[in-house]
Structures are given as C-alpha cells and as structure tokens.
Enzyme design. Sequence first.
Site, PDB file in Angstrom:
ATOM      1  N   SER A 119       0.820  -1.210   0.000  1.00 46.84           N
ATOM      2  CA  SER A 119       0.000   0.000   0.000  1.00 46.84           C
ATOM      3  C   SER A 119       0.851   1.257   0.000  1.00 46.84           C
ATOM      4  CB  SER A 119      -0.858   0.033   1.270  1.00 46.84           C
ATOM      5  OG  SER A 119      -1.650  -1.110   1.362  1.00 46.84           O
ATOM      6  N   HIS A 140      -0.996  -2.685  -7.276  1.00 49.33           N
ATOM      7  CA  HIS A 140      -1.752  -2.374  -6.050  1.00 49.33           C
ATOM      8  C   HIS A 140      -3.249  -2.557  -6.306  1.00 49.33           C
ATOM      9  CE1 HIS A 140      -2.818   0.855  -2.812  1.00 49.33           C
ATOM     10  NE2 HIS A 140      -2.917  -0.361  -2.338  1.00 49.33           N
ATOM     11  N   GLU A 152      -3.653   0.057  -9.199  1.00 46.01           N
ATOM     12  CA  GLU A 152      -2.675   1.143  -9.299  1.00 46.01           C
ATOM     13  C   GLU A 152      -1.346   0.478  -9.680  1.00 46.01           C
ATOM     14  OE1 GLU A 152      -2.099   3.163  -5.511  1.00 46.01           O
ATOM     15  OE2 GLU A 152      -2.224   5.123  -6.450  1.00 46.01           O
ATOM     16  N   ASN A 190      -3.270   6.043  -1.401  1.00 46.17           N
ATOM     17  CA  ASN A 190      -3.145   6.173   0.054  1.00 46.17           C
ATOM     18  C   ASN A 190      -2.603   7.521   0.508  1.00 46.17           C
ATOM     19  OD1 ASN A 190      -4.307   3.832   1.178  1.00 46.17           O
ATOM     20  ND2 ASN A 190      -2.676   2.668   0.183  1.00 46.17           N
TER      21      ASN A 190
HETATM   22  P1  NAI Z   1      -3.713  -9.797   5.957  1.00 47.50           P
HETATM   23  O1  NAI Z   1      -3.205  -9.597   7.333  1.00 47.50           O
HETATM   24  O2  NAI Z   1      -5.165 -10.087   5.731  1.00 47.50           O
HETATM   25  O3  NAI Z   1      -2.899 -10.985   5.210  1.00 47.50           O
HETATM   26  C1  NAI Z   1      -1.504 -11.102   5.195  1.00 47.50           C
HETATM   27  C2  NAI Z   1      -1.179 -12.583   4.988  1.00 47.50           C
HETATM   28  O4  NAI Z   1       0.210 -12.721   4.688  1.00 47.50           O
HETATM   29  C3  NAI Z   1      -1.476 -13.444   6.210  1.00 47.50           C
HETATM   30  O5  NAI Z   1      -2.249 -14.567   5.828  1.00 47.50           O
HETATM   31  C4  NAI Z   1      -0.064 -13.871   6.681  1.00 47.50           C
HETATM   32  O6  NAI Z   1      -0.035 -15.167   7.258  1.00 47.50           O
HETATM   33  C5  NAI Z   1       0.702 -13.870   5.374  1.00 47.50           C
HETATM   34  N1  NAI Z   1       2.160 -13.721   5.528  1.00 47.50           N
HETATM   35  C6  NAI Z   1       2.835 -12.911   6.375  1.00 47.50           C
HETATM   36  N2  NAI Z   1       4.163 -13.069   6.190  1.00 47.50           N
HETATM   37  C7  NAI Z   1       4.319 -13.996   5.210  1.00 47.50           C
HETATM   38  C8  NAI Z   1       5.445 -14.589   4.561  1.00 47.50           C
HETATM   39  N3  NAI Z   1       6.693 -14.239   4.893  1.00 47.50           N
HETATM   40  N4  NAI Z   1       5.231 -15.520   3.598  1.00 47.50           N
HETATM   41  C9  NAI Z   1       3.982 -15.879   3.244  1.00 47.50           C
HETATM   42  N5  NAI Z   1       2.875 -15.347   3.813  1.00 47.50           N
HETATM   43  C10 NAI Z   1       3.048 -14.427   4.781  1.00 47.50           C
HETATM   44  O7  NAI Z   1      -3.258  -8.493   5.148  1.00 47.50           O
HETATM   45  P2  NAI Z   1      -3.917  -7.838   3.815  1.00 47.50           P
HETATM   46  O8  NAI Z   1      -4.952  -6.860   4.213  1.00 47.50           O
HETATM   47  O9  NAI Z   1      -4.244  -8.935   2.860  1.00 47.50           O
HETATM   48  O10 NAI Z   1      -2.674  -6.986   3.265  1.00 47.50           O
HETATM   49  C11 NAI Z   1      -1.601  -7.592   2.562  1.00 47.50           C
HETATM   50  C12 NAI Z   1      -0.839  -6.546   1.780  1.00 47.50           C
HETATM   51  O11 NAI Z   1      -1.745  -5.877   0.882  1.00 47.50           O
HETATM   52  C13 NAI Z   1      -0.179  -5.446   2.617  1.00 47.50           C
HETATM   53  O12 NAI Z   1       1.015  -5.072   2.001  1.00 47.50           O
HETATM   54  C14 NAI Z   1      -1.198  -4.324   2.533  1.00 47.50           C
HETATM   55  O13 NAI Z   1      -0.633  -3.054   2.740  1.00 47.50           O
HETATM   56  C15 NAI Z   1      -1.695  -4.482   1.095  1.00 47.50           C
HETATM   57  N6  NAI Z   1      -3.001  -3.921   0.803  1.00 47.50           N
HETATM   58  C16 NAI Z   1      -4.027  -4.034   1.709  1.00 47.50           C
HETATM   59  C17 NAI Z   1      -5.279  -3.492   1.422  1.00 47.50           C
HETATM   60  C18 NAI Z   1      -6.394  -3.617   2.387  1.00 47.50           C
HETATM   61  O14 NAI Z   1      -7.448  -2.960   2.187  1.00 47.50           O
HETATM   62  N7  NAI Z   1      -6.287  -4.426   3.415  1.00 47.50           N
HETATM   63  C19 NAI Z   1      -5.534  -2.795   0.144  1.00 47.50           C
HETATM   64  C20 NAI Z   1      -4.417  -2.817  -0.765  1.00 47.50           C
HETATM   65  C21 NAI Z   1      -3.195  -3.328  -0.414  1.00 47.50           C
END
Ligand code: NAI
Length: 290
Positions: A119, A140, A152, A190
Amino acid sequence: MEVKRIGVVGAGQMGSGIAQVAASAGYEVVLVDVAESFLERGLAAIRRSLGKFLEKGKITQEAHDEALGRIRTSLSLEDLKDADLIVEAIVEDEGEKRRLFERLGALAKPEAILASNTSSIPITALARYSGRPERFIGMHFFNPVPLMQLVEVIRGELTSEATRDVVVEVARRMGKTPLEVQDYPGFISNRLLMPMINEAIEALREGVASKEAIDGIMRLGMNHPMGPLELADFIGLDTCLAIMEVLHRGFGDDKYRPSPLLRRMVQAGLLGRKVGRGFYIYDEKGNKVG
Ligand code: NAI
C-alpha cells in the site's frame, strides 16, 4: 512474454482476492502462506466470494468450478519456481517484504516478473532487494479485490517498459482498470485516502463527534459508500498505521503523524474486521454487529 502461471504470496484479505481474480481470468495460480490455517481461511474466502457471484448469476457453475480448480495452495515458496508472475501480498512491513523478495529473487525463474501489492512501501527499494529491479513493479489492488475496478500500477526507478506492459495486460485480463503512478510515498490512493482516515480517528479521539456521526457525515454528505472509520476497520488498522508511518517518514511532515488512538488500538490488537473488532464489532462472517 506471455503470463500463464501466477504465484501469490500471502493468503489474507488481499492475496486470496488476487488469487481468485487471477484464476477467474484463466491463469494457473499457486497461493502460498506460512501456515495451513491461513491457506484454509484464504480458500474459504475465495469459495464464499465465487459462491456469491454464482448465486447472483454473474458467473456460470462451470466458470465457478474452473476457477477453483486452477488454484493450488502451498506452504513452500519453492512451488513458485515455474511462475511467470509472482504477486506479493504479505503483511505491510518492509523487513518482512525484504526477506521475502530476497528469496523470491533467488528462486524465481530469471524471466519471471515480481510484483508487490504494498500500500505504501517504496517499490524502488523492494525492487532492489529482489535483485531484478527491471522486472519488478507495484501492482496495487483494492479491497475487496473481486469487486474493485482499480489496479494502481507503480513503476520503480528501474522498472522496464516491457514489465509495465506485461502487468498492464494481466490487470486488464483480470477485468481491472490499471492506472499508472510514480513511486512516491503512498502513491496516489493512500496519499489521499489515509490522511483522511487518520483525521477521522483524530476527530473521534477529540470527541468532535461519535463514530456513527463521523461515518454518517462522510456517507451521506460526501456520498462515500463507507465512512472513514468503517473503511479503516475494513482495511485493517495495522495496515492503516503502517501506511501512515511510511507517509510520515517519507514526507517528514507532521500532518502525516499517525493518530495516537490508531496506535493504541493496534497495540490492543483491535485490528478491525479481520479480527472481529476495531471501531465496530463484527461476526465471523464479517458483518457489522455493534
Ligand atoms: P492480511 O493480514 O489479511 O494478510 C496477510 C497474509 O500474509 C497473512 O495470511 C499472513 O499469514 C501472510 N504472511 C505474512 N508473512 C508472510 C510470509 N513471509 N510468507 C507468506 N505469507 C506471509 O493483510 P492484507 O490486508 O491482505 O494486506 C496484505 C498486503 O496488501 C499489505 O502489504 C497491505 O498493505 C496491502 N493492501 C491491503 C489493502 C487492504 O485494504 N487491506 C488494500 C491494498 C493493499
């Protein structure tokens, strides 16, 4: 270069959505996370979402089954060796992403493109960790991925045009609209959204209005589909805090200072909808109940 196989690392809110839209677009997908329970949760979210599309008549039973059939899950990054494009969607933490991209850069096939769904973390820095900055890009997506139109696309300092062209084509095939931005903190989405959310949290902390009034004002007065506090819960408060910290560090201006209330809620583990409680309370299906 033609992309056929897509790897997705991180099976959380975003990774599961990215895997779903990739599979629905006809790509073979390998979805990787660090524990079986995370993979199961991700797959359950994909089944739920595809099920809703089927119920509403937006996809056929065949398209539903084929999409599910194209997704494999794995606990090992080694299973991404054949991927043409790998999209990273793990926690918003530069150290974690660095470790991952150092490994992916070493194990992915040389012509593969690596993309981050970050993000806010600089694409140029992540590109360097990967050791293949020409074939690295920001891709993104927005939450919920199966419903949101935008991708994005962020080119790092050294990202090649060929890489950009491939990723734009993949985003279009997923039914998305790619829009290109330069690699500056928070990109465009963002940089504009997060200060608004942070200000809403500050207004709540100061007691200017209740959470319901703050959200209602932005929904009814600005025609936003969700108020900023609901949206913060939806995004995840840990992710919101991480993005504010990147903006604050990146621009050095106090107007980006994360709200102390946001920080305190993250410390308390009240991360929003994904854990059942943030500014509001949610049931296991993610519906707001309080
Ligand atoms: P989340 O917390 O729902 O999921 C993250 C996942 O990654 C978890 O299942 C975790 O176990 C896994 N993980 C962590 N370290 C790992 C590794 N080393 N290897 C493999 N898996 C690993 O988080 P979310 O919301 O899906 O966000 C993920 C990314 O997307 C972040 O960079 C966030 O900034 C970005 N993002 C989030 C948005 C949102 O609305 N939540 C929108 C756009 C981008």
